[in-house]
Design an enzyme around this catalytic site. Structure first.
Site, PDB file in Angstrom:
ATOM      1  N   SER A  68       1.334  -0.936   0.031  1.00 46.37           N
ATOM      2  CA  SER A  68      -0.196   0.072  -0.077  1.00 46.37           C
ATOM      3  C   SER A  68       1.085   1.214   0.067  1.00 46.37           C
ATOM      4  O   SER A  68       2.036   0.830   0.255  1.00 46.37           O
ATOM      5  CB  SER A  68      -0.866   0.072   1.411  1.00 46.37           C
ATOM      6  OG  SER A  68      -1.407   1.071   1.280  1.00 46.37           O
TER       7      SER A  68
ATOM      8  N   TYR B 252      -1.237   0.333  10.426  1.00 45.01           N
ATOM      9  CA  TYR B 252      -0.689   0.097   8.950  1.00 45.01           C
ATOM     10  C   TYR B 252       0.213   0.330   7.954  1.00 45.01           C
ATOM     11  O   TYR B 252       0.500  -0.986   7.485  1.00 45.01           O
ATOM     12  CB  TYR B 252      -2.265   0.286   8.436  1.00 45.01           C
ATOM     13  CG  TYR B 252      -2.833  -0.286   7.588  1.00 45.01           C
ATOM     14  CD1 TYR B 252      -3.080  -1.324   6.423  1.00 45.01           C
ATOM     15  CD2 TYR B 252      -2.917   0.829   5.737  1.00 45.01           C
ATOM     16  CE1 TYR B 252      -3.615  -2.087   5.600  1.00 45.01           C
ATOM     17  CE2 TYR B 252      -3.333   0.463   4.532  1.00 45.01           C
ATOM     18  CZ  TYR B 252      -3.257  -0.824   4.576  1.00 45.01           C
ATOM     19  OH  TYR B 252      -3.805  -1.494   3.263  1.00 45.01           O
TER      20      TYR B 252
ATOM     21  N   LYS C 127       2.585  -2.382   6.555  1.00 47.51           N
ATOM     22  CA  LYS C 127       2.703  -2.581   4.546  1.00 47.51           C
ATOM     23  C   LYS C 127       4.491  -1.846   4.357  1.00 47.51           C
ATOM     24  O   LYS C 127       5.053  -2.638   3.360  1.00 47.51           O
ATOM     25  CB  LYS C 127       1.802  -1.321   4.025  1.00 47.51           C
ATOM     26  CG  LYS C 127       0.204  -2.043   4.387  1.00 47.51           C
ATOM     27  CD  LYS C 127       0.453  -3.470   3.461  1.00 47.51           C
ATOM     28  CE  LYS C 127      -1.337  -4.020   2.973  1.00 47.51           C
ATOM     29  NZ  LYS C 127      -1.085  -5.169   2.666  1.00 47.51           N
TER      30      LYS C 127
END
Length: 257
Positions: A131, A144, A148
């Site tokens: 991402s 998050y 990633k």
């Protein structure tokens, strides 16, 4: 069109959104597709196997079934991922551990299980779905984004250690028009408005990410490994740059006069 006839492609999180589009694209290209996810959909693409992708034991059990039924893995797309949004200051420990279990360790487990099923002479490919959150900060995505970013580092390490047997690459999507993201933004109209703020004027469709995965797994990308492919429509346009961007937009002869 690139053919994957005679090849086996495993797609984690392959029952909805990006994962389902990836599974469908490989099936259309002739691959035998196996989708792994926690919950079986009403209609799966290819052979569905239930697995908690953050659990090493569950991933091993799923790949044991793949080995018994198909005997090989030519392509692994690690799509399963995600994490609850929230500020870093009071982010719950359980949620943080779950984010790394799924986005990083789950990818490692799947790759480890796929390795012995790949052809020894080379030609196999692993594509990890990362991402843009792992490349730049944004509010509410600290955990998050960190997961990633770790996935991107893992991708490069596996590419180094497992060459030339397996090529390992990472696709970094920006906003993708999935059901979950549409709901997050408050509905289709709001999501489309966000997309219009991107340089390409729209969010990516799941098929845009699927095409990138197909390319990286294909012979056309035979010398690409350890790479990060941004599929983000040109990136985000900072608010202070929007007016300048519009002023600098190329115009046809006589336009705007």
């Amino acid at each position: 069109m690139t053919s994957f006839a005679g090849r086996v492609a495993v797609v984690t999180g392959g029952t909805r959104g990006i994962g389902r589009a990836v599974a469908a694209r490989f099936e259309a290209a002739g691959a035998t597709v196996v989708t792994l996810a926690r919950t079986e959909p009403r209609q799966a693409v290819g052979r569905f196997l239930a697995a908690d992708l953050g659990s090493r034991a569950a991933v091993r059990a799923a790949f044991a079934t793949v080995a018994a039924e198909f005997g090989r893995v030519d392509v692994l797309v690690n799509n399963a991922g995600g994490a609850r949004p929230g500020p870093a200051l009071d982010y719950p420990e359980a949620a943080a551990r779950a984010a790394f279990d799924l986005n990083v360790l789950g990818v490692l487990y799947a790759a480890q299980c796929a390795y012995p099923l790949t052809p020894e002479h080379g030609g196999a490919a692993i594509v990890n779905i990362g991402s843009v959150a792992g490349t730049r900060p944004s509010p509410g995505t600290a955990v998050y984004g960190a997961a990633k970013a770790a996935l991107a580092a893992l991708t490069k390490s596996l590419a180094l250690e497992w060459a030339p047997r397996i090529r390992v690459n990472c696709v970094l999507p920006g906003p993708v028009l999935t059901e979950s993201l549409t709901a997050y933004h408050g509905g289709p109209e709001a999501a489309e408005a966000v997309g219009r703020g991107l340089p390409m004027g729209r969010m990516a469709e799941p098929d845009d990410i699927a095409e990138a995965c197909l390319f990286l797994a294909s012979e056309q990308a035979r010398h690409i490994s350890g790479a990060e492919l941004l599929v983000h429509g040109g990136g985000e346009v900072p608010g202070f740059n929007r007016a300048a961007r519009e002023a600098a937009r190329p115009r046809g002869f006589g336009e705007g006069k």
